[in-house]
Design a protein around this motif. Sequence first.
Motif, PDB file in Angstrom:
ATOM      1  N   GLU A 111     -48.926  57.976-119.248  1.00 31.49           N
ATOM      2  CA  GLU A 111     -47.763  58.086-120.126  1.00 31.49           C
ATOM      3  C   GLU A 111     -47.211  56.709-120.440  1.00 31.49           C
ATOM      4  O   GLU A 111     -46.943  55.920-119.528  1.00 31.49           O
ATOM      5  N   TYR A 112     -47.022  56.436-121.705  1.00 36.28           N
ATOM      6  CA  TYR A 112     -46.417  55.186-122.152  1.00 36.28           C
ATOM      7  C   TYR A 112     -44.908  55.343-122.184  1.00 36.28           C
ATOM      8  O   TYR A 112     -44.373  56.220-122.860  1.00 36.28           O
ATOM      9  N   GLN A 113     -44.210  54.516-121.403  1.00 35.11           N
ATOM     10  CA  GLN A 113     -42.748  54.500-121.395  1.00 35.11           C
ATOM     11  C   GLN A 113     -42.304  53.043-121.525  1.00 35.11           C
ATOM     12  O   GLN A 113     -42.291  52.299-120.544  1.00 35.11           O
ATOM     13  N   PRO A 114     -41.971  52.616-122.749  1.00 35.21           N
ATOM     14  CA  PRO A 114     -41.606  51.219-122.963  1.00 35.21           C
ATOM     15  C   PRO A 114     -40.410  50.799-122.108  1.00 35.21           C
ATOM     16  O   PRO A 114     -39.460  51.552-121.944  1.00 35.21           O
ATOM     17  N   GLY A 115     -40.519  49.619-121.528  1.00 35.79           N
ATOM     18  CA  GLY A 115     -39.428  49.071-120.729  1.00 35.79           C
ATOM     19  C   GLY A 115     -39.348  49.610-119.313  1.00 35.79           C
ATOM     20  O   GLY A 115     -38.506  49.179-118.535  1.00 35.79           O
ATOM     21  N   SER A 116     -40.209  50.532-118.946  1.00 35.26           N
ATOM     22  CA  SER A 116     -40.164  51.080-117.586  1.00 35.26           C
ATOM     23  C   SER A 116     -41.001  50.232-116.637  1.00 35.26           C
ATOM     24  O   SER A 116     -41.843  49.445-117.055  1.00 35.26           O
ATOM     25  N   THR A 117     -40.754  50.407-115.373  1.00 33.32           N
ATOM     26  CA  THR A 117     -41.579  49.751-114.358  1.00 33.32           C
ATOM     27  C   THR A 117     -42.800  50.641-114.122  1.00 33.32           C
ATOM     28  O   THR A 117     -42.631  51.835-113.839  1.00 33.32           O
ATOM     29  N   PRO A 118     -44.009  50.095-114.238  1.00 30.72           N
ATOM     30  CA  PRO A 118     -45.204  50.917-114.024  1.00 30.72           C
ATOM     31  C   PRO A 118     -45.211  51.535-112.625  1.00 30.72           C
ATOM     32  O   PRO A 118     -44.854  50.887-111.642  1.00 30.72           O
ATOM     33  N   HIS A 119     -45.589  52.801-112.563  1.00 25.68           N
ATOM     34  CA  HIS A 119     -45.653  53.522-111.291  1.00 25.68           C
ATOM     35  C   HIS A 119     -46.472  54.797-111.475  1.00 25.68           C
ATOM     36  O   HIS A 119     -46.855  55.140-112.594  1.00 25.68           O
ATOM     37  N   PHE A 120     -46.732  55.477-110.386  1.00 28.51           N
ATOM     38  CA  PHE A 120     -47.416  56.765-110.419  1.00 28.51           C
ATOM     39  C   PHE A 120     -46.426  57.856-110.039  1.00 28.51           C
ATOM     40  O   PHE A 120     -45.539  57.633-109.210  1.00 28.51           O
ATOM     41  N   GLU A 121     -46.595  59.022-110.627  1.00 27.70           N
ATOM     42  CA  GLU A 121     -45.801  60.186-110.264  1.00 27.70           C
ATOM     43  C   GLU A 121     -46.745  61.302-109.853  1.00 27.70           C
ATOM     44  O   GLU A 121     -47.697  61.612-110.581  1.00 27.70           O
TER      45      GLU A 121
END
Length: 143
Positions: A111-121
């Motif tokens: 999932e692309y979420q601009p401005g977010s910190t990359p992580h796994f869910e």
Amino acid sequence: MTWVLTLPYPKPSPGLSLNDTKANRWRRHESVQTIRNMVVLKARNARIPVMQRMQIELVWVVKDKRVRDPDNITPVLKAAADGLASNRGISAHLVPDDSPDYCTKLMPRIEYQPGSTPHFEVIISDISHRPDDITGLIESRNL
């Protein structure tokens, strides 16, 4: 009911990407154990109850639109599923086993979420309401 466990890794750990051919088996083992331990800890902290069946989904949240292949992160999904449902080793034991009888694993997605910190869910859903006879299945396997 659904729970979301956040893993604070910006990218797959060494050995946990199908593209990572340089990691040796010991490094991969270490990465798998780290993921399993973190998932067990987070599941216990979230007080996720034992269930008859569950569904597991892995989402890799990224902040850029580079082309990535979701297939390559399936080892992260496997390590997380083992941490939630394995019948041996370190596990939260939410279901008796991570076999398809008790655990449905969805294909990982990115999932692309601009401005977010990359992580796994890791998204866990209780699907115990499925109509199959779980009691008969458990008795047939002597669990």
